[in-house]
Scaffold this active site. Structure first.
Site, short mmCIF file in Angstrom:
data_model
loop_
_atom_site.label_atom_id
_atom_site.label_comp_id
_atom_site.label_asym_id
_atom_site.label_seq_id
_atom_site.Cartn_x
_atom_site.Cartn_y
_atom_site.Cartn_z
CB SER A 1 52.47 14.27 45.71
OG SER A 1 52.14 15.22 46.83
CB SER B 1 54.10 17.66 47.93
OG SER B 1 54.66 16.50 47.46
CE LYS C 1 48.65 17.41 46.99
NZ LYS C 1 50.26 17.05 47.18
#
Lengths: 488, 97
Positions: free
Chosen positions: A155, A179, A80
């Protein structure tokens, strides 16, 4: 034999070790896949092909020389883009950090490298991890591999989509209010939010630091357990790192829930829950009952206040954490900067941050301001205490708790982005575990009209072993991990 | 009728505190969105928190100390690598006074 890009980390490490395939062949096949699919998925912000191939060759050389190999030898890992990678840009999917190149690796990255994992790129996300759909990314949305017109969740949407599409074997996500679990649910992969403090946050770009936690995402529970074993453990560089013993979580993966007591909190099946989601999660609970667990509906009334309390705390912490972005030492700086400092900062932050980030900073500033601090921030922190206590009480009666990960299936790209509150509501089942710091896993538990549904298994602090065991048992006795998205 | 928690003027002031410039259009849009969100936040008033201590974080940690030992610092060149505007060994800041 399974195609290389669809192989699990466990199988892959064995095949590379046994010289059935070279790390280079495998990594090239992953990049071939990325090349073919990225135009339609957009899981990555940055791809690090040259570095990855170089690393693969290093591993192949180790094998030919008979040198010892790490536990992730050869595995392609997507990271990420809010986790710092030395000499590879780390953007948080924001214009603010579009060209930020960290001078150091996050602790989790160091641990991956030590075990010979191969980092193949940085994944797309909601800007500064603020979102539920990966639509707030400065670089544009990621598409759900199961249905390209739908969001992948957020996310950590890029990380989940990359695994689902076969563009990576493992991925790192980070979870502040869901997330990791939300995109895992929406892309039908497995995602773990560990106990707060179990995984070092050193090098994770902060959004709400009392809630943020890095965690593994993978195609199955075993791979998540393996990956967690590597990234977890005390780190002196993170003062909030828990002093928990290092464990090999794969050792706890036995297929049994005999005698376990499972609680199903009714508040996590609230009025906004889709009928199909509810049906499928209940089918999952009954499956575990069939396998020997006992299940009971329970009530944790304070969970009804979790969403509001979470957003107040997260925004408040964000307003403080993101105050560092002034465009001086790093980040976006306007060329029209001959004004005074205040005007220049305000311009940098207007152009560098997208709308959702600015909304959260401004509302967080408000919640912390004189006259409103007690009403919002302090009140929310007190609710946090009550929620934590109520979970403790629930765990006196139950070994684990189960709920839907998301109240609704993946929605259409563009459907909710104009209405921030409607998007916040999607986090209603995931935020309370961050407030209480509890380990939680999302596992695939079915589909509705071709769209994935995920089930959450929640455990007491530092009981990742039990959480993974229940998830593993469920996975072994259901067919969902074998289903693949309809991609060419 | 829905309560108005913030006026456009309030939003301007808070944005100024947060050092974020807003366009005219955004001031109107954000004001509406903030009022919707704060209307939802009203929910927290329903729960009694009398005599409840706040939880700032979930760990049982007080202060975490380490030995104050000097370790090598990052070279200046590397530390300045991400600076958008610099001069010699310095970060170039906007006018303060």
């Amino acid at each position: 034999m399974t195609k290389l890009h669809a192989t699990t980390a466990k199988e892959l490490v064995e095949r590379i070790r046994n010289k059935e395939v070279t790390a280079e062949e495998y990594v090239l096949s992953v990049f071939e896949r990325i090349h073919r699919l990225e135009d339609s998925i957009h899981a990555f912000v940055t791809v690090t092909k040259e570095k990855a191939i170089e690393k693969a060759r290093e591993i192949d050389k180790k094998i030919s020389e008979g040198k010892p190999l790490g536990r992730l030898a050869g595995v392609a890992i997507a990271v990420k883009d809010n986790i710092c990678t030395k000499d590879t840009r780390t953007t948080c999917s924001s214009k603010m950090l579009e060209s930020f190149v960290p001078p150091y690796d996050a602790t989790v990255i160091e641990r991956i490298k030590k075990e010979d994992g191969i980092i193949i790129g940085k994944t797309n996300m909601d800007e500064f991890a603020m979102g539920t759909s990966t639509e707030t990314s400065y670089f544009g949305p990621t598409h759900n591999p199961w249905n390209l017109s739908r969001v992948p969740g957020g996310s950590s949407g890029g990380s989940a989509a990359a695994i689902a599409a076969g563009e990576a074997t493992l991925a790192l996500g980070a979870d502040t209010g869901g997330s990791i679990r939300c995109p895992a649910s929406y892309c039908s992969v497995v995602g773990v939010k560990p106990t707060y403090g179990l995984v070092s946050r050193y090098g994770l770009i902060a959004y709400a630091n009392s809630l943020d936690q890095i965690g593994p995402m993978a195609r199955n529970v075993y791979d998540c357990a393996l990956f967690l074993s590597i990234i977890a453990g005390h780190d002196p560089s993170d003062s909030t790192s828990a002093k928990a013993a290092k464990r090999d979580y794969t050792k706890f993966l036995k297929s049994s829930v005999e005698g376990l007591k499972i609680g199903v909190p009714e508040e996590l099946f609230g009025e906004g829950t889709s009928g199909n989601v509810e049906k499928q999660v209940w089918a999952g609970v009954h499956k575990l009952e069939e396998l020997g667990a006992s299940c009971k509906v329970t009530s944790i009334p304070s969970l009804d206040y979790a969403l509001a309390a979470y957003y107040i705390i997260a925004m408040s912490e964000a307003s403080s954490n993101l105050a560092r972005y002034d465009g001086l030492r790093y980040g976006y700086r306007t060329n029209r900067d001959n004004g005074d400092w205040s005007t220049v900062y305000s311009k940098n932050r207007r152009i560098g941050f997208g709308a959702e980030v600015r909304r959260r900073i401004i509302l967080g500033t408000y919640a912390l301001s004189t006259g409103y601090y007690d009403k919002y921030y302090l009140k929310a922190l007190k609710i946090r205490t009550i929620i934590r206590r109520d979970f403790e009480k629930a765990f006196k009666e139950f070994n684990v708790l189960i709920s839907p990960t998301m109240p609704i299936p993946p929605f259409k790209i563009g459907e909710k982005i104009q209405d921030p509150l409607a998007l916040y509501m999607c986090d209603v089942d995931t935020v309370s575990m961050n407030l209480a710091g509890l380990p939680t896993i999302s596992v695939p538990c079915g589909f509705t009209a071709g769209l994935p549904i995920g089930m959450q298994i929640i455990a007491p602090p530092l009981h990742e072993d039990l959480m993974l065991q229940v998830a593993y048992t469920f996975e072994q006795n259901t067919p969902y991990k074998n289903q693949k998205p309809p991609l060419k | 009728m829905k309560r108005r928690y913030l006026s456009k003027k309030n939003v301007e002031h808070i944005a100024w505190l947060a050092h974020i410039e807003l366009s005219k259009k955004e001031k109107t849009l954000f004001t509406k969105q903030f009022n919707d969100i704060l209307e939802y936040f009203k929910k927290i008033d329903e729960i009694d928190t009398e005599n409840v201590q706040p939880t700032y974080h979930v760990l049982d940690l007080k202060n975490v100390y380490r030995e104050d030992e000097a370790t090598p610092s990052m070279p200046i060149k590397e530390a300045l690598k991400n600076v958008p505007k610099k001069e010699k060994k310095f970060v170039k800041a906007p006018r303060i006074v």
